[in-house]
Design a protein around this motif. Structure first.
Motif, PDB file in Angstrom:
ATOM      1  N   ALA A  54       1.187   4.063  -3.044  1.00 35.96           N
ATOM      2  CA  ALA A  54       0.882   5.479  -2.815  1.00 35.96           C
ATOM      3  C   ALA A  54       2.034   6.362  -3.293  1.00 35.96           C
ATOM      4  O   ALA A  54       1.814   7.389  -3.939  1.00 35.96           O
ATOM      5  CB  ALA A  54       0.592   5.727  -1.338  1.00 35.96           C
ATOM      6  N   GLU A  55       3.278   5.965  -2.994  1.00 33.12           N
ATOM      7  CA  GLU A  55       4.445   6.743  -3.432  1.00 33.12           C
ATOM      8  C   GLU A  55       4.559   6.759  -4.953  1.00 33.12           C
ATOM      9  O   GLU A  55       4.806   7.802  -5.556  1.00 33.12           O
ATOM     10  CB  GLU A  55       5.722   6.152  -2.836  1.00 33.12           C
ATOM     11  CG  GLU A  55       5.867   6.342  -1.351  1.00 33.12           C
ATOM     12  CD  GLU A  55       7.059   5.573  -0.786  1.00 33.12           C
ATOM     13  OE1 GLU A  55       7.948   5.159  -1.573  1.00 33.12           O
ATOM     14  OE2 GLU A  55       7.102   5.378   0.434  1.00 33.12           O
ATOM     15  N   GLU A  91       0.815  -1.217   0.000  1.00 29.29           N
ATOM     16  CA  GLU A  91       0.000   0.000   0.000  1.00 29.29           C
ATOM     17  C   GLU A  91       0.849   1.267   0.000  1.00 29.29           C
ATOM     18  O   GLU A  91       0.591   2.200  -0.766  1.00 29.29           O
ATOM     19  CB  GLU A  91      -0.929  -0.013   1.214  1.00 29.29           C
ATOM     20  CG  GLU A  91      -1.917   1.120   1.223  1.00 29.29           C
ATOM     21  CD  GLU A  91      -2.917   1.020   2.376  1.00 29.29           C
ATOM     22  OE1 GLU A  91      -3.542   2.057   2.663  1.00 29.29           O
ATOM     23  OE2 GLU A  91      -3.066  -0.051   2.977  1.00 29.29           O
ATOM     24  N   ASP A  92       1.893   1.305   0.827  1.00 35.45           N
ATOM     25  CA  ASP A  92       2.730   2.506   0.881  1.00 35.45           C
ATOM     26  C   ASP A  92       3.537   2.704  -0.403  1.00 35.45           C
ATOM     27  O   ASP A  92       3.676   3.826  -0.892  1.00 35.45           O
ATOM     28  CB  ASP A  92       3.645   2.491   2.104  1.00 35.45           C
ATOM     29  CG  ASP A  92       4.576   1.289   2.137  1.00 35.45           C
ATOM     30  OD1 ASP A  92       4.266   0.260   1.512  1.00 35.45           O
ATOM     31  OD2 ASP A  92       5.631   1.373   2.807  1.00 35.45           O
ATOM     32  N   ALA A  93       4.025   1.625  -0.984  1.00 35.90           N
ATOM     33  CA  ALA A  93       4.759   1.731  -2.254  1.00 35.90           C
ATOM     34  C   ALA A  93       3.834   2.207  -3.373  1.00 35.90           C
ATOM     35  O   ALA A  93       4.214   3.040  -4.190  1.00 35.90           O
ATOM     36  CB  ALA A  93       5.388   0.389  -2.616  1.00 35.90           C
TER      37      ALA A  93
END
Length: 132
Positions: A23-24, A19-21
């Protein structure tokens, strides 16, 4: 022409993104999704010496200086470029790690060892592309 079936997929299709990757990467992809920003990124990256003064970029577009500054800010916020003020001008350069990360997202995997071309799985045939 035959579509190669032996090459594996790009990293984006190899495994799900965290999820964080995601988003980035989405911020970077949104930044380059605009034609002006994509051109700015290309102009900065291909400029002699690997950096470009904002004064070298503004004359190319039929846009106001504040609009160009906005686009550069979006690219900088996305981590794709970095800038350094020298006197009254700002000089921009590409952040190679960020641009390479975007490129690697869609780059196909390469075979690690040379060998014979992989054969289609049993019951499958290679696709033939017909001329248009």
């Amino acid at each position: 022409m035959t579509v190669p079936t032996g090459q594996c997929c790009a990293p984006i299709a190899r495994e799900p993104l965290a999820e964080d990757a995601a988003a980035e990467l989405a911020v970077m992809l949104k930044a380059v999704a605009d034609p002006v920003r994509l051109r700015l990124l290309s102009m900065i990256g291909s400029h002699a010496g690997g950096e470009a003064c904002v004064c070298d970029l503004t004359g190319t577009f039929d846009l106001t200086a504040p609009t160009i500054s906005h686009h550069l800010k979006v690219l900088r916020t996305a981590g794709l470029i970095d800038g350094e003020r020298r006197g009254t001008w700002v000089y921009y350069r590409i952040v190679p790690e960020a641009v390479n990360r975007l490129g690697a997202l869609f780059a196909p995997l390469t075979e690690s060892a040379p060998g014979p071309a992989p054969q289609p799985a049993a019951g499958r045939t290679e696709l033939e592309l017909l001329p248009a």
